[in-house]
Design an enzyme around this catalytic site. Structure first.
Site, PDB file in Angstrom:
ATOM      1  N   ASP A 181      30.161   7.637  -3.990  1.00  0.00           N
ATOM      2  CA  ASP A 181      29.112   8.645  -4.068  1.00  0.00           C
ATOM      3  C   ASP A 181      28.590   8.912  -2.638  1.00  0.00           C
ATOM      4  O   ASP A 181      28.976   8.259  -1.674  1.00  0.00           O
ATOM      5  CB  ASP A 181      27.999   8.239  -5.043  1.00  0.00           C
ATOM      6  CG  ASP A 181      27.286   9.479  -5.586  1.00  0.00           C
ATOM      7  OD1 ASP A 181      27.359  10.557  -4.955  1.00  0.00           O
ATOM      8  OD2 ASP A 181      26.635   9.389  -6.650  1.00  0.00           O
TER       9      ASP A 181
HETATM   10  C1  BGC Z   1      25.270  12.550  -6.625  1.00  0.00           C
HETATM   11  C2  BGC Z   1      26.618  12.917  -7.181  1.00  0.00           C
HETATM   12  C3  BGC Z   1      27.126  14.156  -6.491  1.00  0.00           C
HETATM   13  C4  BGC Z   1      27.153  13.935  -5.007  1.00  0.00           C
HETATM   14  C5  BGC Z   1      27.726  15.080  -4.204  1.00  0.00           C
HETATM   15  C6  BGC Z   1      25.215  12.568  -5.124  1.00  0.00           C
HETATM   16  O1  BGC Z   1      23.926  12.497  -4.646  1.00  0.00           O
HETATM   17  O2  BGC Z   1      24.915  11.277  -7.126  1.00  0.00           O
HETATM   18  O3  BGC Z   1      26.537  13.093  -8.569  1.00  0.00           O
HETATM   19  O4  BGC Z   1      28.394  14.497  -6.992  1.00  0.00           O
HETATM   20  O5  BGC Z   1      25.834  13.703  -4.562  1.00  0.00           O
HETATM   21  O6  BGC Z   1      26.882  16.157  -4.165  1.00  0.00           O
END
Ligand code: BGC
Length: 757
Positions: free
Chosen positions: A260
């Site tokens: 993530d």
């Molecule tokens: C989130 C994800 C997301 C990623 C990219 C993160 O903060 O937890 O769900 O896909 O950002 O934007």
């Protein structure tokens, strides 16, 4: 599997192979975290140090970046463009938690298909969705993105989303690769606080958390994103048993794993890595292929290999998976897929996309209560439309609508005026919140929760005066879209005080009140349930919210959605869900019911028996509106449940449970018939009941249908697991409790004896 890349890999330097694992932050404005945008992305791509980047910055720019990758980088390997496409793209569909409430996987698949068509036409090749975190705590803001509390509903949602995004061929120019996230257990964050740790047993992981991910893997999902949180002390990003032993070895997943956002860097904050180099080591060793914006791999993996701490063969394997993803997406043949302005213009917000958005909006509104005031008459007197969400377009779009414009959405005021013209009179009535600090937090991406200059008293007086002259009040209340989603945990689930005050004042007018509630999570609506005449929970319903909600309010669409997450009576009940384990008490009911909580004695008092009840002092244990609950305008009568056998023998035996359902109303309607099973004596304490199947049926007025469920040993089997990577699926003979009904608390039950042989 044919070997497509041995030759290419043999020509790539270690740094170039690591480059394929790097997803830097290119356009700072799109960030969802602290990752700072790299300064000179062009040079980085030219040197072969970038495998993928976010797609959020216009087709010309993406085309220019892709051209550098293909024409100027060492091996001409194309980039993958990525984006969060969670519930629609430019056309926004209802939140995932809302869509799941339609109990209609085909509808989910159709919305995913449209989302993929639009996203692919905007250059996106890899979507960070579906989000599949089983969510049982309404305080957690990200339940908005999830299909709710149940693993079976989650698994059906997962399959439909993956099919809708990827189709049979990911290289098709209207397909995108899907990413199942957040692996795994993020939805059980302690206290419902975002990013918090999760301490959950392998037993619960396999029976509750993992089934939607398993379904996604079985549907061929291309990528899996790893959760931010720690799992019993080990951050998922560093969890080799989870990412390698279970996901790769046991499940055989051969797609991409992605960290993530800044999660590799965050291993330092989690307290398991002293510095970013160690964080890179831990994440890569655990099995994370792609470094999303930490830039830890690109900086440190070559040294870690040179030092002998990581094997180059492992880097080759991860790089090969990236190349394989690019091949599956057709990028080697057509690196400029989706980078065509004319195609983009034709695809986004196309009329049939908006039509589906309207259908989906109406299909996912849950009618929680109706004393008969709904549907509204199509002709008649004034309808007072009040509330801070009635005239809002931007809030309709919910938590993840990064490709949409606020003006794309239809407000409830617009939708209702289109249906009933001048009968609709509007007054705002209240601010979403009066507190300026909270308003500022909610307005972080644009003003969605304005604090009205007229002041709360003037707003209220205007709404009350309007309500007095009206035949009925429709009050649109709830959260702002920024109350929900990532980094939006709450400690209160009631309506904000400003809106409660409005509702109390409206109630005093005596005019019937239809409440349209909006949120990205279950709300605690005990007062509202007792004092309002109807409650339609509309979640955040997307681009066509206003039209879809008007369709339901005026009866053009007969609502049929049912909750996939329990609505608590108060925040103190969280987490609450239908599949709880039985408690030891009350002793006379041990093993079956959490009853005894809400009995009322002759004097009308709620019985509270110390030591023999599982309820809380202030309230019954049951939710206000349970999982599976939702009304329509046509009542359905359930006949007796029939089982074709009272006893079964052996794992191969099959039980058929049937019920006849009849539409006793005056309009056609749809009903979700639900099957729950319980296993009262097993080697583990099993949930009181678990959803095991459902059928959504459509019936004309007066029509009846026999609905049958086929129950095999597979429905009864469960996982025993002492280690995460070592689950054992077991079927245990014994008594089985079968329940069929219209919600998890409105069920007919019978017990069968399923013997070993
Ligand atoms: C989130 C994800 C997301 C990623 C990219 C993160 O903060 O937890 O769900 O896909 O950002 O934007």
């Amino acid at each position: 599997m044919p070997d497509h890349f041995s030759d290419l890999l043999s020509r790539m330097s270690l740094a170039e192979k690591v480059g394929q694992l790097n997803h830097p932050n290119v356009h700072g404005a799109d960030s969802t975290g602290a990752g700072s945008a790299v300064n000179d992305i062009e040079s980085q791509i030219r040197r072969g140090e970038v495998g993928m980047v976010a797609a959020g910055s216009g087709l010309d720019r993406l085309r220019a970046l892709q051209r550098i990758a293909v024409e100027e980088s060492p091996h001409g390997i194309p980039l993958i463009f990525t984006m969060d496409v969670i519930h629609g793209h430019r056309t926004v569909f209802p939140l995932p938690i809302a869509l799941a409430c339609a109990w209609d996987p085909e509808l989910v698949r159709r919305t995913a298909r449209i989302a993929a068509i639009e996203a692919a036409a905007c250059g996106v090749a890899l979507a960070w969705a579906p989000m599949l975190d089983v969510s049982r705590d309404a305080r957690w803001g990200r339940c908005a993105e999830s299909p709710g509390e149940d693993p079976l509903v989650g698994a059906a949602f997962a399959t439909a989303m993956v099919e809708g995004y990827q189709q049979a061929d990911m290289a098709a120019d209207d397909s995108v690769m899907a990413t199942a996230k957040h692996f795994a257990g993020y939805g059980l964050a302690e206290g419902g606080r975002d990013y918090n740790g999760v301490d959950v047993s392998p037993y619960r992981m396999h029976n509750v958390v993992l089934p939607p991910f398993k379904a996604a893997v079985e549907a061929g999902v291309g990528a899996i994103m790893v959760g931010f949180h720690d799992l019993s002390g080990i951050p998922c990003t560093a969890h080799r048993e989870l990412l390698h032993d279970l996901l790769r070895d046991h499940w055989g997943f051969d797609g991409l794993t992605v960290s993530d956002y800044t999660a590799i860097w965050e291993l330092i904050n989690h307290g398991v890595a002293a510095d970013i180099k160690e964080a890179a080591f831990l994440a890569f060793r655990a099995g994370v292929d792609i470094d999303l914006v930490s830039e830890a791999y690109v900086r440190f993996l070559p040294a870690l290999v040179a030092e002998g701490r990581l094997a180059e063969a492992e880097v080759d394997a991860a790089c090969r998976r990236v190349l394989e993803a690019k091949r599956k997406l057709g990028l080697f043949d057509n690196p400029y897929r989706g980078l065509d302005e004319e195609r983009r213009k034709a695809a986004v917000l196309a009329p049939d996309h908006r039509r589906l958005a309207r259908e989906a909006a109406a299909s996912s509104c849950v009618l929680l209560k109706n004393s008969g005031v709904l549907p509204l008459a199509r002709t008649g007197g004034t309808i007072a439309l009040v509330g801070p969400l009635a005239d809002s377009r931007a809030n309709m779009q919910g938590a993840w609508a990064i490709a949409a414009e606020p003006s794309d959405s239809v407000s409830v005021l617009e939708g209702m005026r289109a249906a009933a013209g001048d009968r609709i009179r509007y007054a705002r009535g209240a601010n979403i919140v009066d507190n300026p600090d909270i308003a500022a937090r909610l307005n972080v991406f644009g003003e969605i929760a304005p604090v009205d200059e007229r002041g709360p008293d003037a707003l209220l007086a205007e709404a009350v005066a309007l309500a007095r002259q009206a035949e009925v009040v429709v009050a649109c209340v709830g959260e702002a879209r920024e109350h929900t989603g990532e980094s939006a945990s709450r400690s209160d689930l009631g309506l904000p005080g400003s809106q409660q005050k409005l509702l109390r004042a409206l109630h005093e007018t005596g005019t019937p009140i239809v409440l349209v509630t909006m949120s990205g999570r279950p709300l605690a609506l005990e007062w509202e349930a007792a004092h309002c005449d109807a409650i339609l929970h509309a979640w955040f319903a997307g681009s066509e919210a206003g039209n879809g909600i008007a369709d339901v309010l005026f009866g053009t669409v007969n609502p049929s959605a049912k909750l996939t997450m329990s609505f608590p009576r108060s925040v103190g009940q969280c987490p609450i869900h239908h599949a709880e384990a039985p408690t030891g008490r009350p002793i006379h009911n041990a093993g079956f019911e959490v009853g005894g909580d809400s009995e009322i004695d002759a004097a009308g008092r709620r019985v509270f028996k110390k030591f023999s009840t599982a309820c809380r002092i202030e309230a019954a244990h049951t939710p206000l509106y349970p999982f599976g609950h939702g009304l329509g305008y046509a009542p359905f009568a359930y006949g007796e449940m029939e089982l074709d056998k009272a006893e079964l023998a052996g794992e191969g035996d099959v039980l058929t449970a049937s019920v006849t359902v009849r539409n006793t109303g005056a309009v056609a309607g749809e009903e979700v018939v639900q099957l729950y099973l319980g296993d009262p004596v097993a080697s583990r304490s099993r949930p009181v009941r678990q959803l095991k199947d459902f059928q959504k049926i459509a019936l004309q007025p007066g029509e009846e249908r026999r609905v049958s469920f086929r129950i095999t040993a597979a429905e009864i089997a469960f996982f025993r697991a002492d280690r995460l990577a070592d689950p054992e699926l077991v079927w245990e003979p014994g008594l089985i409790r079968v329940e069929i009904g219209s919600s998890s608390q409105s069920l007919a039950a019978a017990t069968v004896d399923w013997r070993a042989s």
